[in-house]
Each structure stands twice: as structure tokens, then as C-alpha cells.
Design a protein around this motif. Structure first.
Motif, PDB file in Angstrom:
ATOM      1  N   ASP A 132       5.255  17.706  14.768  1.00 57.50           N
ATOM      2  CA  ASP A 132       3.808  17.739  14.524  1.00 57.50           C
ATOM      3  C   ASP A 132       3.127  16.384  14.568  1.00 57.50           C
ATOM      4  N   TYR A 154      12.068  27.340  10.159  1.00 50.75           N
ATOM      5  CA  TYR A 154      11.278  26.587  11.124  1.00 50.75           C
ATOM      6  C   TYR A 154      11.589  25.100  11.065  1.00 50.75           C
ATOM      7  N   ALA A 169       7.008  24.446  17.021  1.00 53.47           N
ATOM      8  CA  ALA A 169       7.791  24.942  15.889  1.00 53.47           C
ATOM      9  C   ALA A 169       9.017  25.660  16.430  1.00 53.47           C
ATOM     10  N   ASP A 174       5.425  28.463  19.112  1.00 56.97           N
ATOM     11  CA  ASP A 174       6.698  28.849  18.519  1.00 56.97           C
ATOM     12  C   ASP A 174       7.757  28.852  19.612  1.00 56.97           C
ATOM     13  N   PHE A 208       9.419  21.858  12.473  1.00 58.60           N
ATOM     14  CA  PHE A 208       8.132  21.531  13.074  1.00 58.60           C
ATOM     15  C   PHE A 208       8.151  20.130  13.685  1.00 58.60           C
TER      16      PHE A 208
END
Length: 305
Positions: free
Chosen positions: A100, A96, A85, A11, A98
Motif C-alpha cells: 500500500d 491478507y 492485496a 485482490d 497488503f
């Protein structure tokens, strides 16, 4: 052991530099990772499964698990980057973004799934790890092979992260049919079941497989719908700093209470009464209240409760 199966990520939380500039600071996180950390801090024997990068972020994730007493031997170290994130806060509510693609989480292969032994009595699933392939298929496969273990699930739905809604809904349907306990926010429940009264929607969700459906409703507390009726626990009044990790900590408190009472078997969950559920809801709410009263996903120890 309760094995938490799902995302471990970093995070990037909003902060301000000494010069007054906006910045982001990295913290170990992920919904299922946070639940594992919270369970470990509550003194519950806990394991964690997710492939983790062998980069510097992966090392931070493993160090955090070690610090909470969470076993992670089932989580392979892989040569893929860590999911990031980026978090923004509006009136304490987290949103959020992300990153990924190609990560340790997202590209999880079926060959990386763990072999479960008799030490694993319950499995916990949820979060963004259920959204995308191939990792979503992997976690769903593990859930389908849970055997006679208790399964708890918190989909923790992030609509902005969903690219294949029909595929995601089909995966959730299959996992809901196997789950013993499902925790949803009121927003999650409406996404899954449509418009209507919370009680009616929760009972409708329960007919799809789970023995217990928990609905968290912010300041209104949490309700657990079960065969015997409805149990309720009030929210604890605190000054909210942010909501990062609140639901994840609630999940840990709920599971910890069932573990304390020796109720983490499928037969026991199927016949939970209102008193046992109220106790579990109350511990979840109490633990979550500590988390929201301080910055980031920083769940309490048992001593702090």
C-alpha cells in the motif's frame, strides 16, 4: 444515492495454473469497493469515492463499477499505483497481505475529497482506508462533514495492518461518535471493546454514539442492538467456498433493505423497530450467503435473490 467512501484495490486471489503451479489472479476489490458493487447489483442508486490510479489496475476498477451501475465521477484519477492485496485461504477463511505504500489510496490528499450535494443521502465508511495516514484522516474528515446524512460504518479491523494502534483507535472513536449504524463482526467487537458478553459489549459500543450496532456471528447469524432491544436474523445454510466479500455484501443488503423501505434518514434510523431491522438483517444475510457460496467477492444481483 448512497456514497461508499473507502478503499478500491486489487485482490490477488490464489489460483492454480493449468500446469498445476500456484498463482495469483487479479480481481477488483476492497471492502468498501465491494459494498458499492453489491449495492449497485441490488439496484440501489450508488456512488463510490476513492482516488483511483490511472494505471491498468485503476481501469479495471472503473470498469467493474461501470458494470454494476455505480457512479464514480467523484473519484479522481491519480498518478499513483494501485494498492494490491494478496489473499491466502485457510479452510475458506481469508488472510491478507497488503502492498500500500505510495498508492492512490494511501496518499489521498484532503484536496481530493468530494463536495457532497443533495443527491447524497447516506455515506458508508470502513475497511483499511481508515487505518493509515494520510487517507485515514481524509475519510474521517469527510465523515465529520456528513451533515444530516445517514452514516454507516464497518471498521472491518485487520490487526496485522495496524501500525499506530492509539492513533487508529482515536480515529475510530471520532467516527463512531458520528455514525448512525455500525456493523462489526464478533472479532471486531472484542478488539474494540475487550472481553465480555457480546450483548454487553454491543450495548457499550452503542453508548459511544451509534443508534444501531449490528454484530455478525458467522453461522449464528446477526443481531442488531437498538433502543427498542435486539433484532436477530439467522444465517443462511450454504456450502462455503470462501468468505471473501461476505461482510461487505451483508452491509449492502442491510442498506438496500432500509433504502427499499424509505428509512435512510437519521430520524428514521434512530427509531427503527425490530421488524424493520429484522428485514434488513435478513436481506444482508441472504445476499452474503450467495457471496460465500462462490469464489471471490462476487455479490448477487437482486434477481439472484
Amino acid at each position: 444515492m448512497i456514497l461508499c467512501c473507502g478503499e478500491a484495490l486489487i485482490d490477488m486471489l490464489p489460483r492454480e495454473t493449468g500446469a498445476g503451479e500456484d498463482a495469483f489472479t487479479p480481481y477488483p476489490g476492497g471492502a468498501v469497493f465491494n459494498t458499492a458493487i453489491a449495492l449497485g447489483r441490488l439496484g440501489v442508486r450508488t456512488g463510490f469515492f476513492c482516488p483511483m490510479s490511472d494505471d491498468m489496475f485503476g481501469q479495471r476498477l472503473r470498469a467493474a463499477l461501470d458494470g454494476a451501475g455505480v457512479a464514480h465521477a467523484l473519484s479522481p484519477a491519480v498518478d499513483r499505483p494501485c494498492t494490491l492485496a494478496f489473499v491466502t485461504l485457510t479452510n475458506g477463511q481469508a488472510q491478507y497481505a497488503f502492498y500500500d505504500t505510495g498508492t492512490a489510496l494511501r496518499e489521498m490528499a484532503l484536496a481530493e475529497l468530494p463536495v457532497l450535494d443533495d443527491s447524497v443521502q447516506a455515506l458508508f465508511f470502513g475497511g483499511i482506508s481508515l487505518v493509515s495516514d494520510p487517507c485515514g484522516t481524509g475519510f474521517a474528515t469527510l465523515c465529520a462533514h456528513a451533515g444530516d446524512r445517514v452514516v454507516m460504518m464497518d471498521p472491518n479491523i485487520r490487526p496485522g495492518f495496524i501500525r499506530d494502534e492509539s492513533g487508529y483507535r482515536a480515529r475510530l472513536d471520532a467516527m463512531l461518535a458520528r455514525a448512525d449504524i455500525v456493523k462489526v463482526s464478533d472479532e471486531d467487537l472484542h478488539w474494540l471493546m475487550g472481553t465480555g458478553e457480546i450483548a454487553d459489549l454491543a450495548e457499550g459500543l452503542r453508548t459511544r454514539g451509534p443508534r444501531v450496532v449490528i454484530v455478525t456471528e458467522g453461522a449464528s447469524g446477526a443481531r442488531a442492538f437498538h433502543a427498542g432491544g435486539v433484532a436477530h436474523a439467522a444465517a443462511n445454510r450454504v456450502e462455503v467456498v470462501d468468505t471473501v466479500g461476505a461482510g461487505d455484501t451483508f452491509n449492502a443488503g442491510f442498506l438496500a433493505a432500509l433504502d427499499d423501505a424509505g428509512l435512510l434518514t437519521r430520524d428514521a434510523v434512530a427509531t427503527l423497530d425490530a421488524e424493520a431491522l429484522q428485514t434488513a438483517l435478513a436481506l444482508g444475510a441472504k445476499a452474503a450467503a450467495v457471496t460465500v457460496a462462490r469464489a471471490g467477492a462476487n455479490p448477487p444481483t437482486r434477481a439472484e435473490l
